[in-house]
Design a protein around this motif. Structure first.
Motif, PDB file in Angstrom:
ATOM      1  N   PHE A  24      48.546  -2.294 -75.386  1.00  0.00           N
ATOM      2  CA  PHE A  24      49.682  -2.286 -74.462  1.00  0.00           C
ATOM      3  C   PHE A  24      49.550  -1.151 -73.461  1.00  0.00           C
ATOM      4  O   PHE A  24      49.810  -1.330 -72.265  1.00  0.00           O
ATOM      5  CB  PHE A  24      50.990  -2.152 -75.244  1.00  0.00           C
ATOM      6  CG  PHE A  24      52.209  -2.114 -74.361  1.00  0.00           C
ATOM      7  CD1 PHE A  24      52.727  -3.286 -73.838  1.00  0.00           C
ATOM      8  CD2 PHE A  24      52.819  -0.909 -74.045  1.00  0.00           C
ATOM      9  CE1 PHE A  24      53.851  -3.261 -73.014  1.00  0.00           C
ATOM     10  CE2 PHE A  24      53.925  -0.869 -73.220  1.00  0.00           C
ATOM     11  CZ  PHE A  24      54.447  -2.050 -72.714  1.00  0.00           C
ATOM     12  N   LEU A  28      49.314  -1.894 -69.465  1.00  0.00           N
ATOM     13  CA  LEU A  28      50.308  -1.357 -68.532  1.00  0.00           C
ATOM     14  C   LEU A  28      49.621  -0.578 -67.415  1.00  0.00           C
ATOM     15  O   LEU A  28      49.920  -0.765 -66.233  1.00  0.00           O
ATOM     16  CB  LEU A  28      51.276  -0.468 -69.306  1.00  0.00           C
ATOM     17  CG  LEU A  28      52.446   0.161 -68.546  1.00  0.00           C
ATOM     18  CD1 LEU A  28      53.596   0.433 -69.509  1.00  0.00           C
ATOM     19  CD2 LEU A  28      52.052   1.465 -67.866  1.00  0.00           C
ATOM     20  N   ARG A  29      48.689   0.277 -67.791  1.00  0.00           N
ATOM     21  CA  ARG A  29      48.036   1.123 -66.791  1.00  0.00           C
ATOM     22  C   ARG A  29      47.186   0.296 -65.831  1.00  0.00           C
ATOM     23  O   ARG A  29      47.201   0.530 -64.617  1.00  0.00           O
ATOM     24  CB  ARG A  29      47.174   2.178 -67.489  1.00  0.00           C
ATOM     25  CG  ARG A  29      46.574   3.194 -66.542  1.00  0.00           C
ATOM     26  CD  ARG A  29      45.850   4.287 -67.309  1.00  0.00           C
ATOM     27  NE  ARG A  29      45.372   5.329 -66.403  1.00  0.00           N
ATOM     28  CZ  ARG A  29      44.221   5.288 -65.770  1.00  0.00           C
ATOM     29  NH1 ARG A  29      43.410   4.264 -65.936  1.00  0.00           N
ATOM     30  NH2 ARG A  29      43.854   6.260 -64.967  1.00  0.00           N
ATOM     31  N   ALA A  32      49.463  -1.664 -63.380  1.00  0.00           N
ATOM     32  CA  ALA A  32      50.084  -0.831 -62.352  1.00  0.00           C
ATOM     33  C   ALA A  32      49.063  -0.300 -61.359  1.00  0.00           C
ATOM     34  O   ALA A  32      49.358  -0.172 -60.172  1.00  0.00           O
ATOM     35  CB  ALA A  32      50.826   0.329 -63.017  1.00  0.00           C
ATOM     36  N   TYR A 163      50.275 -10.492 -72.755  1.00  0.00           N
ATOM     37  CA  TYR A 163      49.717  -9.504 -71.830  1.00  0.00           C
ATOM     38  C   TYR A 163      49.714 -10.003 -70.388  1.00  0.00           C
ATOM     39  O   TYR A 163      49.642  -9.185 -69.456  1.00  0.00           O
ATOM     40  CB  TYR A 163      48.333  -9.063 -72.300  1.00  0.00           C
ATOM     41  CG  TYR A 163      48.445  -8.136 -73.492  1.00  0.00           C
ATOM     42  CD1 TYR A 163      48.988  -6.864 -73.339  1.00  0.00           C
ATOM     43  CD2 TYR A 163      48.069  -8.541 -74.764  1.00  0.00           C
ATOM     44  CE1 TYR A 163      49.141  -6.013 -74.417  1.00  0.00           C
ATOM     45  CE2 TYR A 163      48.219  -7.696 -75.855  1.00  0.00           C
ATOM     46  CZ  TYR A 163      48.760  -6.437 -75.675  1.00  0.00           C
ATOM     47  OH  TYR A 163      48.923  -5.594 -76.751  1.00  0.00           O
ATOM     48  N   VAL A 166      53.058  -8.672 -69.372  1.00  0.00           N
ATOM     49  CA  VAL A 166      52.911  -7.244 -69.063  1.00  0.00           C
ATOM     50  C   VAL A 166      52.227  -7.067 -67.707  1.00  0.00           C
ATOM     51  O   VAL A 166      52.655  -6.239 -66.885  1.00  0.00           O
ATOM     52  CB  VAL A 166      52.106  -6.534 -70.170  1.00  0.00           C
ATOM     53  CG1 VAL A 166      51.821  -5.078 -69.796  1.00  0.00           C
ATOM     54  CG2 VAL A 166      52.849  -6.592 -71.505  1.00  0.00           C
ATOM     55  N   PHE A 170      54.267  -5.181 -64.507  1.00  0.00           N
ATOM     56  CA  PHE A 170      53.821  -3.881 -64.029  1.00  0.00           C
ATOM     57  C   PHE A 170      52.910  -3.963 -62.807  1.00  0.00           C
ATOM     58  O   PHE A 170      52.436  -2.922 -62.330  1.00  0.00           O
ATOM     59  CB  PHE A 170      53.153  -3.107 -65.164  1.00  0.00           C
ATOM     60  CG  PHE A 170      54.148  -2.568 -66.148  1.00  0.00           C
ATOM     61  CD1 PHE A 170      54.848  -1.413 -65.880  1.00  0.00           C
ATOM     62  CD2 PHE A 170      54.407  -3.253 -67.324  1.00  0.00           C
ATOM     63  CE1 PHE A 170      55.789  -0.926 -66.772  1.00  0.00           C
ATOM     64  CE2 PHE A 170      55.346  -2.774 -68.227  1.00  0.00           C
ATOM     65  CZ  PHE A 170      56.033  -1.608 -67.958  1.00  0.00           C
ATOM     66  N   SER A 171      52.690  -5.161 -62.306  1.00  0.00           N
ATOM     67  CA  SER A 171      51.984  -5.276 -61.028  1.00  0.00           C
ATOM     68  C   SER A 171      52.958  -5.526 -59.878  1.00  0.00           C
ATOM     69  O   SER A 171      52.541  -5.582 -58.727  1.00  0.00           O
ATOM     70  CB  SER A 171      50.963  -6.424 -61.083  1.00  0.00           C
ATOM     71  OG  SER A 171      51.615  -7.665 -61.304  1.00  0.00           O
ATOM     72  N   PRO A 175      58.166  -1.612 -60.273  1.00  0.00           N
ATOM     73  CA  PRO A 175      57.592  -0.924 -61.446  1.00  0.00           C
ATOM     74  C   PRO A 175      56.316  -0.163 -61.105  1.00  0.00           C
ATOM     75  O   PRO A 175      56.079   0.932 -61.622  1.00  0.00           O
ATOM     76  CB  PRO A 175      57.319  -2.075 -62.423  1.00  0.00           C
ATOM     77  CG  PRO A 175      58.246  -3.155 -62.008  1.00  0.00           C
ATOM     78  CD  PRO A 175      58.343  -3.041 -60.520  1.00  0.00           C
ATOM     79  N   ARG A 176      55.502  -0.733 -60.189  1.00  0.00           N
ATOM     80  CA  ARG A 176      54.260  -0.066 -59.806  1.00  0.00           C
ATOM     81  C   ARG A 176      54.541   1.229 -59.048  1.00  0.00           C
ATOM     82  O   ARG A 176      53.878   2.245 -59.256  1.00  0.00           O
ATOM     83  CB  ARG A 176      53.399  -1.002 -58.965  1.00  0.00           C
ATOM     84  CG  ARG A 176      51.996  -0.477 -58.728  1.00  0.00           C
ATOM     85  CD  ARG A 176      51.110  -1.514 -58.076  1.00  0.00           C
ATOM     86  NE  ARG A 176      51.554  -1.876 -56.751  1.00  0.00           N
ATOM     87  CZ  ARG A 176      52.008  -3.081 -56.407  1.00  0.00           C
ATOM     88  NH1 ARG A 176      52.083  -4.054 -57.300  1.00  0.00           N
ATOM     89  NH2 ARG A 176      52.392  -3.337 -55.169  1.00  0.00           N
ATOM     90  N   TYR A 179      55.630   3.865 -61.416  1.00  0.00           N
ATOM     91  CA  TYR A 179      54.465   4.386 -62.137  1.00  0.00           C
ATOM     92  C   TYR A 179      53.666   5.346 -61.257  1.00  0.00           C
ATOM     93  O   TYR A 179      53.225   6.407 -61.718  1.00  0.00           O
ATOM     94  CB  TYR A 179      53.589   3.224 -62.586  1.00  0.00           C
ATOM     95  CG  TYR A 179      52.275   3.654 -63.201  1.00  0.00           C
ATOM     96  CD1 TYR A 179      52.204   4.093 -64.518  1.00  0.00           C
ATOM     97  CD2 TYR A 179      51.098   3.635 -62.456  1.00  0.00           C
ATOM     98  CE1 TYR A 179      51.005   4.493 -65.078  1.00  0.00           C
ATOM     99  CE2 TYR A 179      49.894   4.030 -63.002  1.00  0.00           C
ATOM    100  CZ  TYR A 179      49.852   4.456 -64.318  1.00  0.00           C
ATOM    101  OH  TYR A 179      48.671   4.856 -64.856  1.00  0.00           O
TER     102      TYR A 179
END
Length: 204
Positions: A24, A28-29, A32, A163, A166, A170-171, A175-176, A179
């Motif tokens: 995860f 996430l990383r 983003a 995923y 996810v 996060f893309s 949210p990006r 981050y």
């Protein structure tokens, strides 16, 4: 094997897939920093890694680990080393500005992301323990091949689709952007978490 038993296996695995862990953090990383396309390919790699572990479990992974404890120990140390390597990389690049997802020079190709996702998942002891100690005991003895194939397909879809969610979340711009503003702190925090997970795995 009944439909109810099949559903329970699928739901238990889905809960395990959703539970936070190294995969995860990586998903996430990547989502983003590198955008949906790369993160979606990473999700496919995770699904293939889960398929590998599930197939191995059905083929007698738990029995192999009982007969050959050094193999499990080797797996633990390789997985721990990989997590610590990821942690070091996250710390090294924490202050590096986040690349735009739509840049012409993507940090990873789709194939590289699939391979990275597969290696991340395949070397992670968390699914090894789940599939070797939990998953294998959920499947009744003598389960027909058709049901086994259905279970493997469900495992692949659970991991990949989760995923992908996810990756999509996060893309997205908001949210990006959040981050990006806290990237250094988040990367160092997640890097520390991965290092601690690696040390815990190696020492337990």
């Amino acid at each position: 094997m009944t439909l109810a038993a099949f559903a329970s296996i699928v739901l238990i695995h889905l809960a395990a897939a959703i539970s936070p862990g190294p995969s995860f953090v990586v998903a996430l990383r990547v989502a983003a920093a590198e955008g949906f396309r790369v993160a979606a390919a990473l999700a496919l790699g995770f699904g293939l890694g889960a398929l590998l572990w599930a197939t191995a479990a059905m083929a007698g992974l738990a029995l192999v680990f009982q007969v050959m404890p050094p193999l499990f120990m080797a797996l633990k140390f390789v997985g721990a080393a990989f997590l610590i390597y990821l942690a070091v990389q996250m710390w090294r690049h924490a202050a590096t500005p986040m690349p735009r997802p739509d840049t012409a020079a993507a940090p990873r190709s789709a194939l590289q992301a699939v391979r990275f996702g597969f290696l991340t998942f395949a070397s992670n002891p968390k699914p090894a323990v789940f599939f070797g100690a939990v998953f294998v005991n959920l499947i009744p003895a003598g389960t027909p091949l058709g049901w086994q194939a259905a279970i493997l397909a469900a495992v692949f879809l659970n991991e990949t689709l989760w995923y992908l969610v996810v990756a999509r979340v996060f893309s997205l711009p908001r949210p990006r952007a959040a981050y990006a503003r806290a990237k250094a702190w988040i990367d160092r925090g997640f890097g520390t978490l991965l290092a601690l997970l690696g040390l815990k795995i190696a020492l337990t």
